[in-house]
Design a protein around this motif. Sequence first.
Motif, mmCIF file in Angstrom:
data_model
loop_
_atom_site.group_PDB
_atom_site.id
_atom_site.type_symbol
_atom_site.label_atom_id
_atom_site.label_comp_id
_atom_site.label_asym_id
_atom_site.label_seq_id
_atom_site.Cartn_x
_atom_site.Cartn_y
_atom_site.Cartn_z
ATOM 1 N N VAL A 233 1.725 3.937 12.381
ATOM 2 C CA VAL A 233 2.436 4.366 13.588
ATOM 3 C C VAL A 233 3.896 3.942 13.490
ATOM 4 C CG1 VAL A 233 0.366 4.224 15.021
ATOM 5 C CG2 VAL A 233 1.887 2.238 14.859
ATOM 6 N N PRO A 234 4.783 4.653 14.180
ATOM 7 C CA PRO A 234 6.199 4.243 14.191
ATOM 8 C C PRO A 234 6.412 3.044 15.101
ATOM 9 C CG PRO A 234 5.885 6.197 15.558
ATOM 10 C CD PRO A 234 4.575 5.934 14.889
ATOM 11 N N TYR A 235 7.238 2.121 14.635
ATOM 12 C CA TYR A 235 7.597 0.964 15.444
ATOM 13 C C TYR A 235 8.950 1.202 16.123
ATOM 14 C CZ TYR A 235 3.788 -1.928 13.562
ATOM 15 O OH TYR A 235 2.550 -2.457 13.244
ATOM 16 N N GLU A 236 9.232 0.368 17.099
ATOM 17 C CA GLU A 236 10.430 0.546 17.923
ATOM 18 C C GLU A 236 11.713 0.460 17.100
ATOM 19 O OE1 GLU A 236 11.532 -2.468 20.954
ATOM 20 O OE2 GLU A 236 11.140 -0.888 22.417
ATOM 21 N N ASP A 237 11.666 -0.292 16.006
ATOM 22 C CA ASP A 237 12.882 -0.458 15.190
ATOM 23 C C ASP A 237 13.102 0.687 14.217
ATOM 24 O OD1 ASP A 237 10.918 -0.884 13.326
ATOM 25 O OD2 ASP A 237 11.495 -2.940 12.831
ATOM 26 N N GLY A 238 12.251 1.719 14.305
ATOM 27 C CA GLY A 238 12.415 2.884 13.441
ATOM 28 C C GLY A 238 11.610 2.830 12.162
ATOM 29 N N THR A 239 10.969 1.717 11.875
ATOM 30 C CA THR A 239 10.129 1.611 10.681
ATOM 31 C C THR A 239 8.723 2.103 10.985
ATOM 32 O OG1 THR A 239 9.403 -0.643 11.183
ATOM 33 C CG2 THR A 239 11.454 -0.398 9.935
ATOM 34 N N THR A 240 7.957 2.310 9.928
ATOM 35 C CA THR A 240 6.533 2.633 10.076
ATOM 36 C C THR A 240 5.733 1.373 9.784
ATOM 37 O OG1 THR A 240 6.879 4.916 9.393
ATOM 38 C CG2 THR A 240 4.638 4.080 9.241
ATOM 39 N N SER A 241 4.643 1.189 10.515
ATOM 40 C CA SER A 241 3.831 -0.017 10.370
ATOM 41 C C SER A 241 3.474 -0.254 8.902
ATOM 42 C CB SER A 241 2.549 0.107 11.193
ATOM 43 O OG SER A 241 1.892 1.338 10.913
ATOM 44 N N PRO A 242 3.635 -1.476 8.406
ATOM 45 C CA PRO A 242 3.295 -1.773 7.011
ATOM 46 C C PRO A 242 1.794 -1.696 6.777
ATOM 47 C CG PRO A 242 3.870 -3.786 8.176
ATOM 48 C CD PRO A 242 4.178 -2.657 9.108
ATOM 49 N N TRP A 243 1.405 -1.604 5.531
ATOM 50 C CA TRP A 243 -0.001 -1.421 5.180
ATOM 51 C C TRP A 243 -0.876 -2.545 5.717
ATOM 52 C CZ3 TRP A 243 -3.089 2.318 3.858
ATOM 53 C CH2 TRP A 243 -4.357 2.018 3.359
ATOM 54 N N GLU A 244 -0.408 -3.799 5.613
ATOM 55 C CA GLU A 244 -1.233 -4.915 6.067
ATOM 56 C C GLU A 244 -1.497 -4.847 7.572
ATOM 57 O OE1 GLU A 244 2.985 -6.635 5.398
ATOM 58 O OE2 GLU A 244 1.631 -5.169 4.436
ATOM 59 N N HIS A 245 -0.591 -4.273 8.327
ATOM 60 C CA HIS A 245 -0.835 -4.079 9.757
ATOM 61 C C HIS A 245 -1.940 -3.045 9.979
ATOM 62 C CE1 HIS A 245 3.278 -5.682 11.433
ATOM 63 N NE2 HIS A 245 2.737 -6.485 10.534
ATOM 64 N N ARG A 246 -1.955 -2.017 9.176
ATOM 65 C CA ARG A 246 -2.960 -0.954 9.323
ATOM 66 C C ARG A 246 -4.366 -1.506 9.020
ATOM 67 N NH1 ARG A 246 0.492 3.815 6.127
ATOM 68 N NH2 ARG A 246 2.500 2.830 6.605
ATOM 69 N N VAL A 247 -4.460 -2.301 7.960
ATOM 70 C CA VAL A 247 -5.751 -2.928 7.650
ATOM 71 C C VAL A 247 -6.176 -3.833 8.794
ATOM 72 C CG1 VAL A 247 -6.978 -4.465 6.075
ATOM 73 C CG2 VAL A 247 -5.352 -2.789 5.166
ATOM 74 N N SER A 248 -5.228 -4.574 9.332
ATOM 75 C CA SER A 248 -5.517 -5.485 10.434
ATOM 76 C C SER A 248 -6.072 -4.738 11.640
ATOM 77 C CB SER A 248 -4.246 -6.245 10.832
ATOM 78 O OG SER A 248 -4.460 -7.025 11.983
ATOM 79 N N VAL A 249 -5.501 -3.589 11.946
ATOM 80 C CA VAL A 249 -5.979 -2.786 13.082
ATOM 81 C C VAL A 249 -7.411 -2.333 12.847
ATOM 82 C CG1 VAL A 249 -5.667 -0.623 14.347
ATOM 83 C CG2 VAL A 249 -3.679 -2.045 13.805
ATOM 84 N N LEU A 250 -7.725 -1.904 11.634
ATOM 85 C CA LEU A 250 -9.089 -1.470 11.338
ATOM 86 C C LEU A 250 -10.068 -2.636 11.464
ATOM 87 C CD1 LEU A 250 -10.807 0.944 10.487
ATOM 88 C CD2 LEU A 250 -10.488 0.243 8.106
ATOM 89 N N VAL A 251 -9.673 -3.815 11.010
ATOM 90 C CA VAL A 251 -10.530 -4.994 11.157
ATOM 91 C C VAL A 251 -10.730 -5.317 12.631
ATOM 92 C CG1 VAL A 251 -10.728 -7.473 10.720
ATOM 93 C CG2 VAL A 251 -9.887 -5.965 8.914
ATOM 94 N N ASP A 252 -9.681 -5.260 13.409
ATOM 95 C CA ASP A 252 -9.767 -5.572 14.840
ATOM 96 C C ASP A 252 -10.723 -4.618 15.548
ATOM 97 O OD1 ASP A 252 -9.147 -6.889 17.226
ATOM 98 O OD2 ASP A 252 -7.476 -5.560 17.666
#
Length: 414
Positions: A233-252
Amino acid sequence: MAFKAQETDFTAPTQDDIDESIRKYGRDIYNDFDLDDPVFNDKHFEILDDLVDKCPVAHSKVGKGYYLVSQNKLVREVGQNWRTFSAAGGYMPNRPDGLPFLFPEESDPPLHTAWRSALNPFMGPAVINDYEAQIRKDANTLIDAFIEKGECEFVSEFAAVLPGWAFFKNVLGVPVEDLDKLVDGVEQGTFSPDLEERGAKFGFVFQYLGDYLKQRSEQPPRGDMVDMIAAGVPYEDGTTSPWEHRVSVLVDMTFGGIATTTYVMASAIKWLAENPEARQLLLDDPDTYMPRAIEEFARVFAPVVALGRTCTKDVELGGQQLKEGDFVMMVYAGASRDPRVVEDPKTIDITRETVLHSAFGVGVHRCIGSNLARLELRATFEEWLKRIPEYRVVEPPTHVSGYLRSMRTLKLAW
């Protein structure tokens, strides 16, 4: 000047209260609390009620120490004020070193908002309702395996399986044959008395789901939640969420999908075994009483006992002065038993028209899976009572408690 959360006067436990606590529980639960003490497992509801009744803010000396609030008003104050009580420091006390954070649960807006806005459509009522036929079919498949025997161990043969099947088949698309490994990883990562083992078990869950997300990212899209998470997903600072964040969301999401509903489900089935009038009420008029019963069972048998927040500034809470960096746990299981907001809270009454509870949390971090949990519970109670309306508890169940609570065994016969 310290931020003052509330103007209400709160009364600390008296010396008589402390002495009584030591007599009943072998420790001062108000000033020396321990979530992992076996007495909290054995005398769970009694301790919760004492905290709600006598102690606005309890303290634990375990590890780095933490505070606990159990009264409904204070739980809501902490849960609804993420700027002062941040989730970004994690929700578990004395967090094992190196354990990754779980997003979006262990984050604040705007990161939390970015993920929740993207996840919400996949967990809304319209989407979840499409899973009903499969969940009811799975419930009956599990019942088929033991109904002719006239007995079952309800937790291992049903309650620990159905939530995982519901989440794996309908939401994740993960092979159900891998469920046992992930359930073990989540349970031991939560309840193991060895903090190193907790970290190792969570590490396995992260590795497994990270590998799965990588596989899915390389496959043709299915248009499901996993695809969305893999894309980020896009973050407020204009970047896209890094891969480790995506894995974290799936674990959550997986953690919530397989770690919580079991306790409510099993506890309710036990209570219904012992209350035939309530069973009959649900059989005779499920449309009226089943929704009320589900909320009442969630209120009384809260699987998420307490989740933590970190103070971002000095703050007065419940008459207690807390400092920036202090860790505060919201005892959801206590807030739902507070007589200030629930009439006769110690009584289970499935005819209550309005059931106020905090079982799904409060504030922006409220449980995203509540619609799925309610569907799993309704399907379980209706299909079970349809096929096994008369049954009994063979021996007392066993439990394990910490910041979550789970039932480990429940032997039934009919």
